[in-house]
Design an enzyme around this catalytic site. Structure first.
Site, PDB file in Angstrom:
ATOM      1  N   GLU A 205      26.005   8.293  28.454  1.00 25.13           N
ATOM      2  CA  GLU A 205      24.949   8.511  27.457  1.00 25.13           C
ATOM      3  C   GLU A 205      23.718   9.227  28.016  1.00 25.13           C
ATOM      4  O   GLU A 205      23.195   8.868  29.062  1.00 25.13           O
ATOM      5  CB  GLU A 205      24.520   7.172  26.846  1.00 25.13           C
ATOM      6  CG  GLU A 205      23.511   7.323  25.713  1.00 25.13           C
ATOM      7  CD  GLU A 205      23.263   6.046  24.917  1.00 25.13           C
ATOM      8  OE1 GLU A 205      22.454   6.085  23.982  1.00 25.13           O
ATOM      9  OE2 GLU A 205      23.882   4.996  25.240  1.00 25.13           O
TER      10      GLU A 205
ATOM     11  N   LYS B 109      26.425   5.006  19.533  1.00 21.07           N
ATOM     12  CA  LYS B 109      26.660   3.747  18.802  1.00 21.07           C
ATOM     13  C   LYS B 109      28.008   3.886  18.146  1.00 21.07           C
ATOM     14  O   LYS B 109      28.204   4.731  17.284  1.00 21.07           O
ATOM     15  CB  LYS B 109      25.577   3.494  17.735  1.00 21.07           C
ATOM     16  CG  LYS B 109      24.406   2.697  18.240  1.00 21.07           C
ATOM     17  CD  LYS B 109      24.761   1.241  18.502  1.00 21.07           C
ATOM     18  CE  LYS B 109      23.776   0.583  19.437  1.00 21.07           C
ATOM     19  NZ  LYS B 109      24.107   0.703  20.848  1.00 21.07           N
TER      20      LYS B 109
END
Length: 418
Positions: free
Chosen positions: A221, A237
């Site tokens: 990420e 997510k």
């Protein structure tokens, strides 16, 4: 500039060469295609100057440090800098003892792009030093006994209690994490990182050593990067496991793409990131470049969205980092209430976990990751820790959230021999 014949061999030697210094940082994109990265990998080693501070005036100190040097600097932000940004505190157990903020100006800096290595700081002869570097004979990786800070029942009970807060309207999403740890862990940090990077190569992987403390990271990420006047954030997510069966793997991927619960989680965080970027943006410039992109990694498929804006020229780029920190994907929404509940329900101080590390260039561009899927290790106290978590919403099933935590921990558990 030097063309490398054997890139993986050079990387391995460079990592062991850098580890002979008290401070070093290795950032690796693992050949993932990325429109925002300036280099494929970078190695920064030995500190000409360093900044170490606690969560008090830390961002202003970083501004001064950068202004003094106007040079490449590498460093990290711990999650607990939230206590400087908002009226918050942290009082949980911290077995690792990382500084809240740390940056250094390297004596040596090598950057690699398209098969060529370039020395950005230092004499070009260090490339020869690295290629002839012989590390000590490799030791066998030990199997480390890992304990969990929460039992499965405790975890489920806490998730259900957090869902009560959602029903009451206190929050509508929260990132709840748990710690896995070992108190007498003896590892070879560099070999452990190499094993992790092999099992789970990711686009924002890295190894950061600061005076006997190590971040060994396989994070997929990006928190925030700046290229020219453009800021870009890419929150994750949405997670689904991989399958070795190609047809089944594709079906899982499509299922994640169309999963209403995962989309709802993702869009909540996209809204939060848009709000955070608005604080630093030219009015009207915040855009969602990609919503619900599905990206595949060795252990998992992930749902990743991309949000960008034009940086307001009146706002210092370090304030833009502060305005978006800690990242919404690791807190929840509304952000401050979520962070208060994180402190109430989690039992370990997050510290560098769910913080960020990366670099700032001489012209004020930067790139910072999110510290997840990472082993944190204090070689002085032999304390090893990694945390995993997930987004808890009204729709969450506590049992499934627990299973997702184990899935996210799988690469690290495999590397540590569990």
């Amino acid at each position: 500039m030097k063309t490398l014949q054997n890139i993986s061999d050079f990387k391995q030697k460079a990592l062991h060469w850098a580890n002979q210094f008290e401070v070093c940082c290795f950032l690796d994109s693992n050949h993932y295609k990325d429109d925002y990265s300036a280099y494929d990998f970078m190695i920064a080693a030995a500190a000409q100057d360093e900044l170490k501070c606690s969560a008090s005036n830390a961002f202003d100190q970083l501004k001064s440090f950068y202004a003094t040097h106007k040079q490449w600097i590498f460093g990290f932000f711990s999650y607990d800098l939230k206590n400087e940004i908002e009226d918050l505190s942290s009082s949980h157990l911290d077995g690792l003892d990382f500084p809240d903020l740390y940056f250094f100006v390297p004596k040596y800096l090598i950057a690699f792009k398209d098969g060529k290595a370039e020395v950005l700081i230092g004499h070009h002869s260090i490339l020869d030093d690295i290629e002839s570097f012989r590390s000590e004979a490799e030791t066998k990786l030990n199997s480390i006994k890992i304990a969990q800070r929460l039992s499965k029942d405790q975890y489920i009970h806490k998730v259900e209690a957090l869902q009560d807060h959602i029903i009451r309207g206190d929050i509508y999403e929260i990132n709840f994490c748990q710690e896995f740890f070992s108190e007498n862990a003896e590892i070879d940090p560099i070999q452990t990182f190499e094993a992790l990077n092999q099992v789970s190569p990711t686009p924002f992987a890295g190894c950061f050593k600061v005076h006997g403390k190590y971040i060994l990271s396989a994070t997929p990420e990006r928190f925030l990067c700046k290229r020219g006047s453009k800021l870009t954030s890419q929150p994750i997510k949405g997670t689904a496991k991989r399958s070795s069966d190609l047809a089944e793997d594709e079906a899982i991927k499509q299922q994640l793409r169309n999963d209403i619960k995962e989309q709802a989680e993702n869009v909540m965080i996209v809204d939060l990131v848009r709000h955070d970027l608005t604080k630093s943006a030219v009015k009207g410039s915040v855009t969602v470049d990609e919503l619900f992109g599905i990206y595949s990694f060795p252990q998992v498929h992930q749902m990743i969205s991309t949000i960008s804006c034009e940086l307001n020229p009146e706002i210092h780029f370090i304030d833009a980092i502060k305005n978006a920190f800690p990242m919404g994907s690791m807190t929840g929404a509304p952000k401050v209430k979520a962070m208060k509940l994180i402190e109430e329900y989690e039992v370990t101080k997050r510290g560098i976990y769910s913080g960020s590390f990366g670099c700032i260039s001489p012209d004020g561009d930067f790139d910072f990751n999110v510290v997840i899927r990472s082993i944190l290790y204090n070689a002085e106290s032999n304390y090893l820790s990694f945390q995993v978590g997930g987004a808890i919403t009204y729709e969450s099933d506590a049992e499934k959230e627990y299973e997702e935590c184990l899935l996210k921990a799988s690469a690290i558990l495999k590397v540590l021999g569990n």
